[in-house]
Design an enzyme around this catalytic site. Structure first.
Site, PDB file in Angstrom:
ATOM      1  N   GLY A  88       0.809  -1.208   0.000  1.00 46.77           N
ATOM      2  CA  GLY A  88       0.000   0.000   0.000  1.00 46.77           C
ATOM      3  C   GLY A  88       0.845   1.262   0.000  1.00 46.77           C
ATOM      4  CB  SER A  89       0.118   4.623   1.324  1.00 42.35           C
ATOM      5  OG  SER A  89      -1.047   4.827   0.546  1.00 42.35           O
ATOM      6  CB  THR A  90       4.372   1.458   3.594  1.00 41.54           C
ATOM      7  OG1 THR A  90       4.124   0.202   2.947  1.00 41.54           O
ATOM      8  CG2 THR A  90       3.460   1.590   4.802  1.00 41.54           C
TER       9      THR A  90
END
Length: 487
Positions: free
Chosen positions: A215-217
């Site tokens: 995801g956004s990591t």
């Protein structure tokens, strides 16, 4: 008469030579075949005829050996078994060994030739050296904080020392107690069947053997690629990003969970975690540079061992522009282990350098003298040092002013990045909550710990699940444990 005696003597001598040759053939030439024969129990009796060496955490053994007085005399015991199972694995008389028990089996069982002062003499006499010990890099306070932080939820935590690659914590939940598997009776069989039938897969090491969409990591990697390639120069300049963003060559529109992402600067987009901005950045960087940066961080490395093997984290190389956009925000086919994402955070904390992670500090002989040490670890430059400085500033803003505020630690510098990863058919599954971070104590010259946390079954309504709400508090308690230990 003398001639007959002489013939009999020669014949007896020939018989003696034949017997010696046959004994040599059996004991030397055919010995490996006999040793490996499933019907031969002598190796097992020999193997379990003495205590196994121990695995140490914080200078104290978390394993032991119990004398059963049976043919397979010694069984493995474990202290705080569920806490350390993702590191120790199990040593079973029925089901073999896993994780450190397997990777360091030669030392622990005493079969490693390095433990024998005279290896050739041991081969001749079939003597068995006592098992040595394995000293781990784990910080017991950090390990316990990670285990308690997950509090029975499904997920994993990996924590590293950025400057060295030492693994400080490695936790997978739910976990299990390896002790019932140690023996060879009906109880071990029942425990094995129960654990394998459990739908939550407690024996799966989620920290190193399970990959998830990050995801956004993953936007940390995309930001590094954009800065290193020159696609982004000024972090505060508008990015000319629409909201929603239509994926190239498709009619699919990508949206954001946050407002304020239209034309947002990279600084604003990182803090707000804007999908549209980073998907567009990934396309502008291109497949070649995105892939090169991901590989520099450790993605697509099939040979990573700590010393047991780690599942390969992946970033696709054969991508069209729409797929690249999704991959650049940690979706599509991008997948990572928690250990890999801890390596990403550690690289930012360590001036752009990635240190290969390791779990064994040293191995020792039974008397305590050092047999082997970890030695210097391989180093890769994942990004320019100047890029790492800018990313540290961006990650600090996420904690101080953005979605990662629950990871803040009084008196310490903390940087982080939240992530919520969709998965399942049509994104129908409960999203995974991610958080990656690093922390630097008030008196520390550099960050001392980097952490990655993933929570599979976050305790919130589906629309409210976030890395900042579910994973960041777990990362905070792990970082606090490490920083307190160094005061």
């Amino acid at each position: 008469m003398t001639r007959h005696i002489r013939h009999a003597g020669v014949f007896c001598a020939l018989l003696l030579v034949a017997l010696l040759l046959n004994a040599a053939r059996v004991q030397v030439v055919q010995a490996p075949a006999y040793d490996g024969n499933p019907a031969n129990r002598r190796p097992e009796i020999f193997r379990y005829g003495q205590p196994r060496g121990d695995i140490l955490v914080g200078g104290r053994p978390v394993t032991g050996s119990k004398d059963t007085r049976e043919h397979l005399r010694y069984e493995r015991t474990y202290t705080d078994g569920p806490l350390y199972a993702p590191v120790t694995g199990f040593a079973s008389q029925l089901y073999g060994t896993t994780l450190l028990e397997k990777a360091e089996d030669g030392i622990l069982s005493g079969t490693d030739p390095m433990l024998a002062p005279f290896p050739l003499w041991n081969d001749f006499t079939r003597a068995h050296s006592r098992g040595g010990d394995v000293v781990t890099t784990l910080d017991p306070a950090a390990q316990r904080a990670a285990y308690r932080g997950l509090a029975g939820r499904k997920g994993a935590v990996a924590a590293l020392e950025p400057s060295t690659g030492r693994i400080l914590a490695l936790v997978s939940a739910p976990s299990y107690d390896p002790r019932p598997l140690s023996g060879n009776g009906a109880a071990a069989t029942r425990a094995w069947r129960r654990l394998n039938a459990d739908r939550d897969h407690p024996m799966l090491n989620r920290a190193v053997r399970q990959t998830y969409p990050p995801g956004s990591t993953f936007k940390v990697v995309t930001a590094a690629a954009a800065l290193d390639s020159g696609v982004v120069g000024n972090l505060d300049a508008p990015t000319d990003s629409p909201d929603p963003y239509t994926l190239p060559g498709t009619r699919t529109r990508l949206t954001n969970a946050s407002r304020g992402c239209r034309d947002a600067s990279v600084r604003e987009a990182f803090t707000l975690s804007c999908n549209t901005v980073f998907a567009k950045l990934g396309v502008e960087v291109g497949v070649a540079d995105m892939t090169a940066t991901a590989h520099a961080f450790g993605f697509d490395n099939p040979a990573l061992r700590v010393p047991f093997p780690v599942a390969r984290s992946t970033f696709g190389t054969s991508l069209d522009r729409a797929q690249l956009a999704l991959s650049s925000i940690g979706q599509y086919n991008t997948r990572a282990t928690p250990l890999q994402m801890a390596m990403v955070a550690a690289a930012v904390a360590n001036g752009g350098q990635v240190r290969e992670p390791y779990l064994v500090e040293r191995t020792t002989r039974p008397g305590g003298s050092t047999l082997a040490t970890a030695g210097p670890r391989a180093v890769r430059q994942a990004m320019y040092p100047s890029t790492a400085v800018r990313l540290r500033a961006l990650m600090r803003e996420v904690v101080e002013d953005g979605t990662g505020h629950r990871a803040a630690i009084r008196g310490a510098k903390v940087g982080g990045k939240t992530g919520t990863a969709q998965h399942g058919l049509g994104n129908s599954g409960t999203p995974y909550a991610w958080f990656v971070s690093w922390a630097q104590g008030e008196r520390d010259p550099a960050p001392r710990v980097a952490v990655a946390v993933v929570v599979e079954d976050a305790e919130a309504d589906r629309g409210d699940i976030s890395g900042g709400g579910d994973a960041a508090p777990i990362a905070r308690v792990v970082m606090e444990a490490v920083l307190k230990a160094g005061r």
